[in-house]
Design an enzyme around this catalytic site. Structure first.
Site, PDB file in Angstrom:
ATOM      1  N   LYS A   1       0.827  -1.210   0.000  1.00  4.14           N
ATOM      2  CA  LYS A   1       0.000   0.000   0.000  1.00  4.14           C
ATOM      3  C   LYS A   1       0.862   1.261   0.000  1.00  4.14           C
ATOM      4  O   LYS A   1       0.658   2.168  -0.805  1.00  4.14           O
ATOM      5  CB  LYS A   1      -0.919   0.031   1.227  1.00  4.14           C
ATOM      6  CG  LYS A   1      -1.930  -1.063   1.317  1.00  4.14           C
ATOM      7  CD  LYS A   1      -2.822  -0.894   2.520  1.00  4.14           C
ATOM      8  CE  LYS A   1      -2.064  -0.712   3.806  1.00  4.14           C
ATOM      9  NZ  LYS A   1      -1.152  -1.819   4.125  1.00  4.14           N
TER      10      LYS A   1
ATOM     11  N   GLU B   1       1.719   5.210  11.517  1.00  4.09           N
ATOM     12  CA  GLU B   1       2.839   4.597  10.801  1.00  4.09           C
ATOM     13  C   GLU B   1       4.034   4.402  11.743  1.00  4.09           C
ATOM     14  O   GLU B   1       4.157   5.071  12.767  1.00  4.09           O
ATOM     15  CB  GLU B   1       3.276   5.483   9.633  1.00  4.09           C
ATOM     16  CG  GLU B   1       2.316   5.488   8.461  1.00  4.09           C
ATOM     17  CD  GLU B   1       2.306   4.168   7.725  1.00  4.09           C
ATOM     18  OE1 GLU B   1       3.313   3.440   7.797  1.00  4.09           O
ATOM     19  OE2 GLU B   1       1.300   3.856   7.091  1.00  4.09           O
ATOM     20  N   ARG B   2       4.928   3.507  11.346  1.00  3.79           N
ATOM     21  CA  ARG B   2       6.185   3.354  12.066  1.00  3.79           C
ATOM     22  C   ARG B   2       7.053   4.593  11.835  1.00  3.79           C
ATOM     23  O   ARG B   2       7.052   5.162  10.744  1.00  3.79           O
ATOM     24  CB  ARG B   2       6.925   2.097  11.587  1.00  3.79           C
ATOM     25  CG  ARG B   2       6.198   0.803  11.926  1.00  3.79           C
ATOM     26  CD  ARG B   2       6.927  -0.407  11.366  1.00  3.79           C
ATOM     27  NE  ARG B   2       6.727  -0.536   9.922  1.00  3.79           N
ATOM     28  CZ  ARG B   2       5.705  -1.178   9.368  1.00  3.79           C
ATOM     29  NH1 ARG B   2       4.778  -1.733  10.127  1.00  3.79           N
ATOM     30  NH2 ARG B   2       5.588  -1.262   8.054  1.00  3.79           N
TER      31      ARG B   2
END
Length: 448
Positions: A174, A197-198
């Site tokens: 993605k 998100e990381r």
């Protein structure tokens, strides 16, 4: 020192102009995910921000529920641990106040810079107001644009002002596909919202994917996975406010939201903390109200405005494409792209399932000839995939079914032509390039 004196000192420390009426209260109860305060029920509105505590150690929170004698506050980041009777100061709506100087900057969910480039300039205009535009007051969507991704431009072409979803499980590509879409050249400004998100991926996306040139016309709103649910819930809202500010000044805006599922998770966490009962796989009803309320703000503006083209990623939990959030979003968006793990496992990227993907505005982008060609391509791919197991068991003999013979010869070449990596340059004419690829392969296969 009594509570009133503590509140006055907190206001002075925050640099807030004193109001004739002191708008403050005190903490009366503290729960793991919510703080209960008294004294602000007559002043606060849902979504307003408050300061929690005093001096340098004060934190922040968002008002998520109001009762006659108390308010419930979902804490944001920062601040020392709270105690009973700590001061709670009303800080206003917390809506974004962007301007042109935000381009090239990275901010958090409440519009504060987090890129180490110094403070943002204080704009003179009031905060962005979330104005609902009636359907008949919006411009129509009728102008296609090229994304540069062949499989999208052929099977699910997009238009300026469209709202489009990329549906996939974790690790299927993605974010990589979103990075490829960010290179589209049809837009004046790009607003990126990275939710949950990381931290590693945030920097890589902004520095490697957008790069210095891309960041010059971009604003990034970031709330990483280790931040509070309140910050993750606020980040897409802040990004939408920034996009609306640029749209209302006549700009074509590309809004990239990764991912709307993690936004829904944050909505769920906050809603459950204030006592909402779950109704669908743990999601309270308010989640399914807030999703369209946010995404409907994208799209074209009025006759004198620009537009917001929203491309959102949807993390399909457990690869279940009938997950309540995914199912709801398919009904809200103007099309969806499905990424399949089985396709990624075969080494084909982007791992797009052209049969499961659809753009509701494709007819406005295709010519009549292109529409007929895509219909034929879909038919060949469907026949090829439906007979995959049969062919694996040697149940197909060449010459018995001319249509299947054609599909077996052409579809692998089509898949090869649609494969594309982030390093490949954007494609301007995908139909011609697909035809050239098939023609070249046919010439190579013919005996000399």
């Amino acid at each position: 020192m009594n509570a009133l004196a503590r509140m006055r000192r907190a206001i002075d420390a925050a640099g807030i102009e004193r109001d004739p009426i002191l708008r403050g209260g005190t903490v009366v109860a503290i729960h793991p995910n919510v703080v209960i305060a008294k004294g602000l029920s007559d002043h606060a509105a849902l979504g307003d921000f408050v300061s929690l505590g005093e001096g340098e150690g004060r934190g922040r929170g968002e008002v998520v529920q109001i009762e006659p004698d108390r308010i419930l506050v979902a804490p944001c980041e920062g601040g020392r641990p709270l105690s009973i009777n700590d001061a709670v100061i009303h800080r206003g709506s917390g809506r974004a106040r962007p301007d042109e100087r935000w381009l090239g900057r990275v901010v958090n969910a409440i519009g504060e810079p987090v890129d180490g480039k110094g403070p943002l300039a204080v704009p003179t205009e009031p905060p962005v107001a979330a104005i609902k535009r009636p359907a008949m007051m919006r411009a129509r969507i009728d102008e296609p644009f090229r994304t540069g991704v062949r499989v999208i431009d052929i099977f699910t072409p997009l238009c300026i002002g469209q709202r489009f979803g990329v549906f996939a499980g974790s690790g299927v590509g993605k974010s990589t596909l979103l990075a490829m879409l960010a290179r589209a050249e049809a837009f004046d400004a790009v607003v990126v919202s990275l939710v949950g998100e990381r931290t590693r991926e945030v920097r890589e996306f902004l520095e490697d994917t957008l790069g210095p040139e891309g960041m010059k016309k971009s604003v990034a709103v970031v709330a990483t996975s280790d931040e509070s649910a309140t910050m993750r819930r606020r980040a897409p809202v802040c990004a939408m406010e920034v996009a609306e500010w640029f749209r209302d000044r006549g700009k074509r805006v590309l809004l990239l939201l990764d991912s709307v599922t993690r936004y829904a998770h944050a909505l769920r966490e906050v809603a459950i903390s204030v006592g909402e009962p779950p109704v669908a796989r743990g999601y309270p009803a308010s989640v399914f109200t807030d999703l369209p309320r946010l995404l409907e703000r994208a799209g074209p503006g009025g006759p004198d405005c620009g537009s917001i083209t929203a491309i959102v990623t949807v993390l399909v939990d457990g690869d279940d494409h009938n997950d309540p959030v995914a199912d709801t979003l398919r009904g809200i968006l103007d099309g969806h792209l499905v990424l399949q793990r089985s396709i990624a496992n075969r080494g084909r990227f982007p791992a797009v399932d052209p049969l499961g993907s659809v753009s509701r505005l494709a007819a406005r982008a295709w010519t009549e000839e292109q529409s007929l060609l895509v219909s034929q391509l879909r038919s060949m791919i469907a026949l090829f995939e439906e007979t995959r197991d049969l062919r694996m068991m040697s149940g197909w003999q060449q010459g018995t079914n001319p249509e299947l013979d054609q599909a077996v010869m052409a579809v692998p070449r089509i898949y090869e032509a649609l494969s594309q990596t982030r390093a490949d340059p954007p494609q301007s004419d995908p139909f011609t390039q697909l035809a050239d690829h098939l023609r070249h392969d046919k010439e190579k296969s013919q005996p000399h």
